[in-house]
Design a protein around this motif. Sequence first.
Motif, PDB file in Angstrom:
ATOM      1  N   ALA A 276       0.835  -1.202   0.000  1.00  0.00           N
ATOM      2  CA  ALA A 276       0.000   0.000   0.000  1.00  0.00           C
ATOM      3  C   ALA A 276       0.870   1.253   0.000  1.00  0.00           C
ATOM      4  O   ALA A 276       0.587   2.230  -0.702  1.00  0.00           O
ATOM      5  N   TRP A 277       1.957   1.230   0.769  1.00  0.00           N
ATOM      6  CA  TRP A 277       2.879   2.367   0.804  1.00  0.00           C
ATOM      7  C   TRP A 277       3.549   2.559  -0.555  1.00  0.00           C
ATOM      8  O   TRP A 277       3.646   3.684  -1.057  1.00  0.00           O
ATOM      9  N   LEU A 278       3.993   1.465  -1.165  1.00  0.00           N
ATOM     10  CA  LEU A 278       4.639   1.558  -2.476  1.00  0.00           C
ATOM     11  C   LEU A 278       3.668   2.070  -3.533  1.00  0.00           C
ATOM     12  O   LEU A 278       4.055   2.818  -4.437  1.00  0.00           O
ATOM     13  N   ALA A 279       2.401   1.681  -3.416  1.00  0.00           N
ATOM     14  CA  ALA A 279       1.395   2.154  -4.375  1.00  0.00           C
ATOM     15  C   ALA A 279       1.293   3.681  -4.310  1.00  0.00           C
ATOM     16  O   ALA A 279       1.195   4.351  -5.340  1.00  0.00           O
ATOM     17  N   GLY A 280       1.317   4.215  -3.098  1.00  0.00           N
ATOM     18  CA  GLY A 280       1.254   5.666  -2.950  1.00  0.00           C
ATOM     19  C   GLY A 280       2.506   6.354  -3.455  1.00  0.00           C
ATOM     20  O   GLY A 280       2.455   7.477  -3.956  1.00  0.00           O
ATOM     21  N   THR A 340       8.092 -15.620   0.175  1.00  0.00           N
ATOM     22  CA  THR A 340       7.051 -15.623  -0.865  1.00  0.00           C
ATOM     23  C   THR A 340       5.735 -15.096  -0.301  1.00  0.00           C
ATOM     24  O   THR A 340       4.986 -14.408  -1.003  1.00  0.00           O
ATOM     25  N   MET A 341       5.449 -15.399   0.977  1.00  0.00           N
ATOM     26  CA  MET A 341       4.256 -14.842   1.611  1.00  0.00           C
ATOM     27  C   MET A 341       4.328 -13.328   1.661  1.00  0.00           C
ATOM     28  O   MET A 341       3.348 -12.621   1.392  1.00  0.00           O
ATOM     29  N   LEU A 342       5.514 -12.797   1.997  1.00  0.00           N
ATOM     30  CA  LEU A 342       5.715 -11.352   2.024  1.00  0.00           C
ATOM     31  C   LEU A 342       5.495 -10.749   0.638  1.00  0.00           C
ATOM     32  O   LEU A 342       4.831  -9.705   0.495  1.00  0.00           O
ATOM     33  N   LEU A 343       6.037 -11.394  -0.400  1.00  0.00           N
ATOM     34  CA  LEU A 343       5.898 -10.871  -1.764  1.00  0.00           C
ATOM     35  C   LEU A 343       4.456 -10.903  -2.243  1.00  0.00           C
ATOM     36  O   LEU A 343       3.972  -9.953  -2.867  1.00  0.00           O
ATOM     37  N   ILE A 344       3.752 -11.999  -1.971  1.00  0.00           N
ATOM     38  CA  ILE A 344       2.345 -12.096  -2.388  1.00  0.00           C
ATOM     39  C   ILE A 344       1.530 -10.971  -1.761  1.00  0.00           C
ATOM     40  O   ILE A 344       0.718 -10.318  -2.427  1.00  0.00           O
ATOM     41  N   ALA A 345       1.751 -10.735  -0.461  1.00  0.00           N
ATOM     42  CA  ALA A 345       1.013  -9.674   0.225  1.00  0.00           C
ATOM     43  C   ALA A 345       1.400  -8.298  -0.306  1.00  0.00           C
ATOM     44  O   ALA A 345       0.546  -7.422  -0.489  1.00  0.00           O
ATOM     45  N   THR A 346       2.698  -8.088  -0.575  1.00  0.00           N
ATOM     46  CA  THR A 346       3.150  -6.795  -1.100  1.00  0.00           C
ATOM     47  C   THR A 346       2.540  -6.533  -2.472  1.00  0.00           C
ATOM     48  O   THR A 346       2.049  -5.426  -2.750  1.00  0.00           O
TER      49      THR A 346
END
Length: 429
Positions: A276-280, A340-346
Amino acid sequence: MNNGFFLTRRFFPLFWVQFLGAFNDNLFKNALVMLITFRLAESPEQAGLLITLAAGIFILPFFLFSAFAGQLADKYEKTALIRKIKLAEILIMLLGAMALMTQSVELLFAVLFLMGVQSAFFGPIKYAVLPEHLADQELLDGNGWFSASTFVAILLGTIAGGWVVLTDGGETGMAAAILVVAVLGYVASRFVPTSAAGDASLTVQWNLWRNTRQEMALRHDFPQAFFAVLAISWFWFLGATYLSQIPVLVADQLGGDDKVVLLFLTVFSVGIALGAWLAGCYQKPVRSLTNVRWLVWLLMAISVVILIGNLAMNQVVLADDLVGISMFLTQWPSVVVLLTMLLIATFGGLFTVPLYTLLQVKTPHHFRSRMVAVNNITNALLMVVSSVFIMALYAFEFDLTQILYSVALLNLLVAFWYLKRGRVLTQPS
């Protein structure tokens, strides 16, 4: 990421209203789950049945009341509705406190249903009112804060709900906690600025079934916004599939204990917040969100990451007993699965935040709450489909790795379908 608006009255109180609401929902829900699992159920089978029933009871109001709630939110001034809903939450939590103290399963389930009703009425408002208080160039950041904080609230509520209620005198502590959080939510709502006037000419349909059909049919009038709805709902399908299977994945595939399960849930929440932060930070301006390629690439990336996670799982050597976090992190295949869990969520945070913004800017003010309601109904439907899909594959004796391979393949098919359908985003609004 421009956060200059964060501490302003037009955003800060609303942020805390939605954060505290999500936190309280999960505080109570997980307290209920833990009570059922460790105190109220007479057998593991009964516990599983009651927990499944609880999930259904909470999600049912979204099907029943979302369309009606969307109409109310478009007809009346939204801030006044927010305050009434938060006041209702205090009354519901008074009943919830009584249910926790008496440990009555029937009363606990009744409160859970009322919480679902309250959430169903608040849902169409919180995303519809945001464009009234934020400028277009601030919407991505505002939605990012909402998405990130919601998952953090879910995580904190889940941890606290499970931890407090099983301690000595935990029922009393939990009863007090849910009441305090509900009161804080109402106090925050008193500082939310007045929104634009509603559409007084709108006729509210009291027949809930007809109302839902009517609002779902109107989605075709706003194809760009409904495209966003479909894409958001697909990620909820993926998220529900993964989150529901984390305990099985950790215990059976990776040999981790309950603390490792909590680690995975924490990493998932952090990933959503990071995305969400990266999207902004890096998304194009709102007016340029009509490019569907970013959506398709993210879906394809999620499928690739799922495949990498599965390959790593096949390399895990299980110990005789479940291991804790420190031992878990010494095995490189397990660490790869965690990453991979971190990447999927990101990727999920990057995926959904611009879509919520697209939904808001491509829906006219007079219909925005109802389109958010359509989104909530579709999200709930896809989450139910996720449960049915998993149960069906288990019935055909698929193991979890095979189920995740199936999800990765299905996700690629959806990506190509969105690519084909994406021409709708180039149509005039």
